[in-house]
Write a protein that holds these residues in place. Structure first.
Motif, PDB file in Angstrom:
ATOM      1  N   LEU A 145       0.994  -9.413   5.423  1.00  0.00           N
ATOM      2  CA  LEU A 145       0.509  -8.045   5.603  1.00  0.00           C
ATOM      3  C   LEU A 145      -0.129  -7.560   4.317  1.00  0.00           C
ATOM      4  N   THR A 146      -1.197  -6.768   4.431  1.00  0.00           N
ATOM      5  CA  THR A 146      -1.744  -6.071   3.267  1.00  0.00           C
ATOM      6  C   THR A 146      -1.933  -4.605   3.629  1.00  0.00           C
ATOM      7  N   VAL A 147      -1.593  -3.726   2.692  1.00  0.00           N
ATOM      8  CA  VAL A 147      -1.714  -2.285   2.893  1.00  0.00           C
ATOM      9  C   VAL A 147      -2.599  -1.722   1.784  1.00  0.00           C
ATOM     10  N   ALA A 148      -3.665  -1.027   2.160  1.00  0.00           N
ATOM     11  CA  ALA A 148      -4.601  -0.444   1.193  1.00  0.00           C
ATOM     12  C   ALA A 148      -4.364   1.049   1.041  1.00  0.00           C
ATOM     13  N   GLY A 149      -4.764   1.578  -0.113  1.00  0.00           N
ATOM     14  CA  GLY A 149      -4.548   2.989  -0.399  1.00  0.00           C
ATOM     15  C   GLY A 149      -5.299   3.934   0.505  1.00  0.00           C
ATOM     16  N   ASP A 150      -6.417   3.465   1.075  1.00  0.00           N
ATOM     17  CA  ASP A 150      -7.188   4.331   1.966  1.00  0.00           C
ATOM     18  C   ASP A 150      -6.802   4.140   3.433  1.00  0.00           C
ATOM     19  N   GLU A 151      -5.660   3.478   3.671  1.00  0.00           N
ATOM     20  CA  GLU A 151      -5.201   3.257   5.042  1.00  0.00           C
ATOM     21  C   GLU A 151      -3.896   3.994   5.353  1.00  0.00           C
ATOM     22  N   VAL A 152      -3.426   4.767   4.408  1.00  0.00           N
ATOM     23  CA  VAL A 152      -2.206   5.553   4.621  1.00  0.00           C
ATOM     24  C   VAL A 152      -2.515   7.014   4.291  1.00  0.00           C
ATOM     25  N   PRO A 153      -1.852   7.947   4.973  1.00  0.00           N
ATOM     26  CA  PRO A 153      -2.115   9.370   4.698  1.00  0.00           C
ATOM     27  C   PRO A 153      -1.834   9.740   3.241  1.00  0.00           C
ATOM     28  N   ARG A 154      -0.795   9.148   2.671  1.00  0.00           N
ATOM     29  CA  ARG A 154      -0.436   9.413   1.273  1.00  0.00           C
ATOM     30  C   ARG A 154      -0.155   8.078   0.594  1.00  0.00           C
ATOM     31  N   THR A 155      -0.861   7.809  -0.481  1.00  0.00           N
ATOM     32  CA  THR A 155      -0.630   6.557  -1.196  1.00  0.00           C
ATOM     33  C   THR A 155       0.336   6.790  -2.356  1.00  0.00           C
ATOM     34  N   LYS A 156       0.530   5.785  -3.166  1.00  0.00           N
ATOM     35  CA  LYS A 156       1.432   5.900  -4.315  1.00  0.00           C
ATOM     36  C   LYS A 156       1.050   7.109  -5.170  1.00  0.00           C
ATOM     37  N   PRO A 157       2.010   7.877  -5.685  1.00  0.00           N
ATOM     38  CA  PRO A 157       3.441   7.607  -5.830  1.00  0.00           C
ATOM     39  C   PRO A 157       4.303   7.966  -4.630  1.00  0.00           C
ATOM     40  N   HIS A 158       3.700   8.322  -3.509  1.00  0.00           N
ATOM     41  CA  HIS A 158       4.482   8.603  -2.306  1.00  0.00           C
ATOM     42  C   HIS A 158       5.021   7.293  -1.738  1.00  0.00           C
ATOM     43  N   PRO A 159       6.100   7.330  -1.004  1.00  0.00           N
ATOM     44  CA  PRO A 159       6.712   6.096  -0.486  1.00  0.00           C
ATOM     45  C   PRO A 159       6.008   5.498   0.722  1.00  0.00           C
ATOM     46  N   ASP A 160       5.057   6.227   1.303  1.00  0.00           N
ATOM     47  CA  ASP A 160       4.444   5.835   2.572  1.00  0.00           C
ATOM     48  C   ASP A 160       3.980   4.377   2.632  1.00  0.00           C
ATOM     49  N   PRO A 161       3.243   3.858   1.619  1.00  0.00           N
ATOM     50  CA  PRO A 161       2.758   2.475   1.729  1.00  0.00           C
ATOM     51  C   PRO A 161       3.896   1.458   1.827  1.00  0.00           C
ATOM     52  N   TYR A 162       4.957   1.671   1.063  1.00  0.00           N
ATOM     53  CA  TYR A 162       6.065   0.722   1.106  1.00  0.00           C
ATOM     54  C   TYR A 162       6.901   0.871   2.374  1.00  0.00           C
ATOM     55  N   LEU A 163       7.029   2.077   2.850  1.00  0.00           N
ATOM     56  CA  LEU A 163       7.735   2.271   4.117  1.00  0.00           C
ATOM     57  C   LEU A 163       6.973   1.610   5.259  1.00  0.00           C
ATOM     58  N   LEU A 164       5.650   1.728   5.247  1.00  0.00           N
ATOM     59  CA  LEU A 164       4.829   1.085   6.269  1.00  0.00           C
ATOM     60  C   LEU A 164       4.967  -0.432   6.200  1.00  0.00           C
ATOM     61  N   ALA A 165       4.918  -0.978   5.001  1.00  0.00           N
ATOM     62  CA  ALA A 165       5.019  -2.427   4.844  1.00  0.00           C
ATOM     63  C   ALA A 165       6.360  -2.941   5.345  1.00  0.00           C
ATOM     64  N   ALA A 166       7.442  -2.278   4.945  1.00  0.00           N
ATOM     65  CA  ALA A 166       8.770  -2.711   5.373  1.00  0.00           C
ATOM     66  C   ALA A 166       8.908  -2.610   6.890  1.00  0.00           C
ATOM     67  N   ARG A 167       8.474  -1.494   7.440  1.00  0.00           N
ATOM     68  CA  ARG A 167       8.591  -1.293   8.890  1.00  0.00           C
ATOM     69  C   ARG A 167       7.805  -2.344   9.661  1.00  0.00           C
ATOM     70  N   THR A 168       6.605  -2.635   9.226  1.00  0.00           N
ATOM     71  CA  THR A 168       5.760  -3.589   9.932  1.00  0.00           C
ATOM     72  C   THR A 168       6.322  -5.006   9.842  1.00  0.00           C
TER      73      THR A 168
END
Length: 233
Positions: A145-168
């Motif tokens: 899996l790869t997660v890009a900063g422009d693919e999540v509503p909030r990127t780092k330092p918010h937890p969203d990218p890592y939560l998405l990666a773990a969930r997926t």
């Protein structure tokens, strides 16, 4: 590349409590943090502004929107955030050309994770167009899996990218080991509830509960990552 996979990846088959490894890109796996600063200096030079070297630690390692916004405000440049983002991405892509240098230990670590079929994700604040270019050097087949900063509503330092990666990947955040190089990335991973290995590239990152600081990826292997996660996490 896309930011999702068809179905969750099964946890490691060896009974380890480690369920997934999530890795940052710039400054962690590839030696590109300086390239971003060079791109920013060049673009603002063409706009008639000189960047203060002291700003480097502020803008390098953060999301594009934060870095670009800070530079616009600090210089007073007559350019919109959207326009500057395009220019910086274009300049960075030209700078890295077809290959980028890997950080010491990155090739060995990625090969080991792939060899043992450990669910692995690349989680970056960089935009998709940049990630796909860098993946030519890293090897896209090494990541589930790869997660890009422009693919999540909030990127780092918010937890969203890592939560998405773990969930997926079908993993629980406390059972995920994250490898990061900046305070921004560490904050995102810790906010998601992951165990963090910090390999500082810009500024100091102190050790803390749930966080291990090392000097290089040469100090990190699969056994090291497995030891971070216990069945009680």
């Amino acid at each position: 590349m896309t930011s999702t996979v068809p179905a969750p990846v099964a946890p490691t088959a060896d009974g380890s409590a480690l369920q997934a490894v999530l890795l940052d890109m710039d400054g962690t796996l590839v030696d590109t943090e300086g390239f971003w600063w060079d791109a920013e200096v060049a673009v603002f030079g063409e706009l008639g502004h000189r960047l203060d070297e002291s700003w480097r630690d502020i803008v390098v390692g953060g999301p594009m929107s934060r870095s670009a916004g800070f530079l616009i405000e600090s210089t007073g440049a007559d350019i919109t955030l959207a326009e500057l983002t395009v220019l910086l991405n274009e300049r960075f892509e030209a700078r890295i050309a077809d290959r980028v240098p890997l950080m010491p230990g990155a090739e060995r670590l990625l090969s080991e994770l792939a060899r043992h079929n450990v669910p692995t994700a690349l989680v970056s604040a960089s935009h998709r167009r940049v990630i796909d270019r860098v993946l030519r050097s890293l090897g896209p087949e090494r990541f589930h899996l790869t997660v890009a900063g422009d693919e999540v509503p909030r990127t780092k330092p918010h937890p969203d990218p890592y939560l998405l990666a773990a969930r997926t990947l079908g993993a629980h955040p406390p059972r995920c080991a994250v490898v990061e190089d900046t305070a921004t990335g560490v904050a995102a991973a810790e906010a998601a509830g992951c165990r963090v290995v910090a390999v500082p590239s810009v500024g100091m990152i102190p050790a803390a509960p749930g966080r291990t600081v090392v000097g290089s990826l040469e100090d990190v292997d699969l056994s090291f990552l497995r030891a971070l996660i216990t069945p009680m996490n």
